[in-house]
Write an enzyme that holds these catalytic residues in place. Structure first.
Site, PDB file in Angstrom:
ATOM      1  N   TYR A   1      16.821  -6.355 -39.766  1.00 37.69           N
ATOM      2  CA  TYR A   1      16.263  -7.710 -39.719  1.00 37.69           C
ATOM      3  C   TYR A   1      14.922  -7.635 -39.004  1.00 37.69           C
ATOM      4  CZ  TYR A   1      15.786 -12.665 -38.358  1.00 37.69           C
ATOM      5  OH  TYR A   1      15.333 -13.945 -38.163  1.00 37.69           O
TER       6      TYR A   1
ATOM      7  N   ASP B   1       9.478  -1.352 -36.164  1.00 35.68           N
ATOM      8  CA  ASP B   1       9.736  -2.690 -35.614  1.00 35.68           C
ATOM      9  C   ASP B   1      10.520  -2.491 -34.312  1.00 35.68           C
ATOM     10  OD1 ASP B   1      11.430  -5.740 -36.755  1.00 35.68           O
ATOM     11  OD2 ASP B   1      10.482  -5.163 -34.865  1.00 35.68           O
TER      12      ASP B   1
ATOM     13  N   LYS C   1      10.263 -10.035 -27.536  1.00 34.30           N
ATOM     14  CA  LYS C   1      11.348 -10.072 -26.546  1.00 34.30           C
ATOM     15  C   LYS C   1      10.888  -9.654 -25.147  1.00 34.30           C
ATOM     16  CE  LYS C   1      14.695  -9.351 -30.263  1.00 34.30           C
ATOM     17  NZ  LYS C   1      15.547 -10.544 -30.320  1.00 34.30           N
TER      18      LYS C   1
HETATM   19  P1  KE4 Z   1      11.877 -13.506 -33.446  1.00 33.22           P
HETATM   20  O1  KE4 Z   1      11.029 -14.147 -34.525  1.00 33.22           O
HETATM   21  O2  KE4 Z   1      13.297 -14.032 -33.428  1.00 33.22           O
HETATM   22  O3  KE4 Z   1      11.200 -13.568 -32.064  1.00 33.22           O
HETATM   23  O4  KE4 Z   1      11.956 -11.935 -33.751  1.00 33.22           O
HETATM   24  C1  KE4 Z   1      12.441 -11.524 -35.007  1.00 33.22           C
HETATM   25  C2  KE4 Z   1      12.935 -10.085 -34.914  1.00 33.22           C
HETATM   26  C3  KE4 Z   1      12.135  -9.084 -35.420  1.00 33.22           C
HETATM   27  N1  KE4 Z   1      12.521  -7.784 -35.367  1.00 33.22           N
HETATM   28  C4  KE4 Z   1      13.691  -7.438 -34.782  1.00 33.22           C
HETATM   29  C5  KE4 Z   1      14.081  -5.993 -34.729  1.00 33.22           C
HETATM   30  C6  KE4 Z   1      14.544  -8.432 -34.230  1.00 33.22           C
HETATM   31  O5  KE4 Z   1      15.712  -8.073 -33.651  1.00 33.22           O
HETATM   32  C7  KE4 Z   1      14.163  -9.784 -34.291  1.00 33.22           C
HETATM   33  C8  KE4 Z   1      15.031 -10.909 -33.758  1.00 33.22           C
HETATM   34  N2  KE4 Z   1      16.324 -10.526 -33.293  1.00 33.22           N
HETATM   35  C9  KE4 Z   1      17.378 -11.533 -33.366  1.00 33.22           C
HETATM   36  C10 KE4 Z   1      18.626 -10.909 -32.733  1.00 33.22           C
HETATM   37  N3  KE4 Z   1      19.420 -10.260 -33.693  1.00 33.22           N
HETATM   38  C11 KE4 Z   1      16.983 -12.826 -32.743  1.00 33.22           C
HETATM   39  C12 KE4 Z   1      18.136 -13.799 -32.512  1.00 33.22           C
HETATM   40  C13 KE4 Z   1      18.011 -15.041 -33.347  1.00 33.22           C
HETATM   41  O6  KE4 Z   1      17.624 -14.946 -34.530  1.00 33.22           O
HETATM   42  O7  KE4 Z   1      18.312 -16.118 -32.798  1.00 33.22           O
END
Ligand code: KE4
Length: 426
Positions: free
Chosen positions: A143, A238, A266
């Site tokens: 993801y 990523d 993060k």
């Molecule tokens: P955000 O747009 O949520 O800040 O980041 C997206 C993203 C991009 N790349 C990786 C490897 C990620 O894990 C994420 C976001 N992770 C999820 C947790 N599995 C965020 C939690 C959520 O969607 O509420």
């Protein structure tokens, strides 16, 4: 008596789709009512009813030094008094760029954004602009945020909903998005052998955290690096989740593989909205205002958010920070595995740095397919028993867990005791 969590959830459902601002928080995969939190301190959280939990989500990774760390809070309070935003450059953004370049040397130039999604969406666009190619490659179960082109067989919340490809994304938008099986080296060789010179970029979670934790096969990562170099394809790590978490320099330092671009998020915001993308200077020079690839953001490099990130990044450079975090996480894994063994439950677990995976399967999965074989029903029962005992795990069998520097030996022991009780109830 109706809990505050239930009251808040019912009211939220009336105004917020699913009652949450991000799907995975809705407990749809595990069932039950989402927990509404009011306070966090160190390794602990307190919900709307005042119940205490040991937190293993840590806001999905950012809270690596623990909740409400006094040095982070103090820095944010001080900078906030100088206005929250200017929409103009600040010295703090330069300080963050210098810090990122120091800790992740492959990032020769970097641009700050406000989320991981913005970071990966922008990195893909730059890679396409730089190579003048359209095809992109991702891996099933990984993801990278919710940008249209990447919502193909994505992990995290999409796995939870079992909708491998999101509605609302036109087929044309994902026509150039190819998906391969993670850790399948032969499929890399086959694809690049056919169309390598058409591929703009490959984006990968170098340690997967979004179909639960999946550890990379080193030959797979090394072959990917070699093939991208051979075909002029941009390799994007990523590291939104793995950055500064699996090692100070991220997965690229841990495995000694240098990507062409890296996305971050993060931890670099310390809990406030900061994302970043960067890498080779020749690629980043394609970005406006220098080059033809457009990307922008009102709150990009926000001084308050950057200050929270800088305070966090300074703390994780303290002596032995990652050695201690890694050891504490492994102690947790060993204790839970031992508890499962004593209970005769088919279970496995593993960790990389400060992130971990719990699996209701006899072996640690190495692929999306193997991950899908794990016993989701058992996980859901385990999850609720742990929640009842005051341990907050990710509300999905397809999420990694996170330990912070604030997790004490007492927290670990408490969690292992809760796991013993949970396994006994399966
Ligand atoms: P955000 O747009 O949520 O800040 O980041 C997206 C993203 C991009 N790349 C990786 C490897 C990620 O894990 C994420 C976001 N992770 C999820 C947790 N599995 C965020 C939690 C959520 O969607 O509420």
């Amino acid at each position: 008596m109706t809990s505050q969590n239930q009251i808040l959830f019912e009211k939220s459902l009336a105004l917020i789709p699913g009652g949450v601002n991000s799907p995975v928080r809705a407990f749809r995969s595990v069932g039950g009512t989402p927990i509404f939190f009011k306070k966090g301190l160190g390794s602990k959280l307190w919900d709307a009813d005042g119940k205490e939990y040991v937190d293993y989500i840590n806001s999905w990774g950012p809270m690596i030094v623990g909740h409400a760390h006094p040095e982070v809070t103090k820095a944010v309070q001080a900078v906030a008094a100088n206005s929250l935003s200017f929409g103009a450059p600040t010295g703090l953004e330069l300080e963050m760029a210098e810090m990122i370049n120091k800790l992740v040397p492959s990032i020769e130039q970097v641009r700050l954004v406000s989320s991981g999604t913005e970071a990966t969406m922008s990195a893909i666009r730059v890679a396409r602009g730089f190579t003048k190619r359209n095809k992109i490659v991702k891996f099933e179960g990984c993801y990278h945020g919710h940008a249209d082109a990447l919502l193909v067989k994505a992990g995290s919340g999409l796995l939870t909903f079992g909708e491998p490809t999101s509605a609302g994304v036109p087929a044309e938008v994902v026509a150039d998005t190819l998906t391969l099986e993670y850790n399948n080296t032969q499929s890399l060789k086959d694809l690049f052998g056919k169309i390598g010179d058409q591929i703009a970029c490959v984006i990968i979670e170098p340690v997967v955290g979004n179909m639960n934790l999946i550890v990379p096969n080193l030959e797979f990562l090394q072959t990917l690096r070699e093939l991208c170099t051979k075909h002029g394809t941009v390799l994007i790590f990523d590291e939104v989740m793995t950055g500064f978490r699996v090692a100070l320099g991220g997965a690229q330092a841990l495995y000694n593989i240098k990507p062409d671009m890296t996305t971050l998020g993060k931890v670099i915001g310390g809990g406030l909205p900061v994302g970043a993308f960067g890498g080779r200077k020749d690629i980043m020079q394609c970005l406006a205002p220098l080059g033809a690839v457009y990307q922008a953001g009102t709150l990009s490099g926000n001084p308050v958010a950057v200050t929270a990130g800088l305070a966090t990044l300074k703390l994780i450079q303290e002596k032995d920070f990652h050695e201690k975090l890694t050891a504490q996480t492994k102690k947790l894994m060993d204790g839970i595995v031992q508890a499962a063994k004593e209970a005769g439950v088919a279970f496995s677990a593993q960790s990389v740095g400060g992130m971990f995976g719990l699996y209701f399967s006899a072996i640690c999965p190495t692929s999306y397919y193997e991950m899908m074989q794990s016993d989701k029903t058992a996980f859901n029962k385990f999850f609720h028993s742990m929640l009842e005992s005051g341990v907050y795990l990710g509300p999905s069998a397809f999420e990694a867990g996170f330990v912070s520097a604030a997790h004490t030996d007492a927290d670990i022991a408490f969690t292992i005791e809760a796991a013993k009780k949970a396994f006994a109830g399966l």
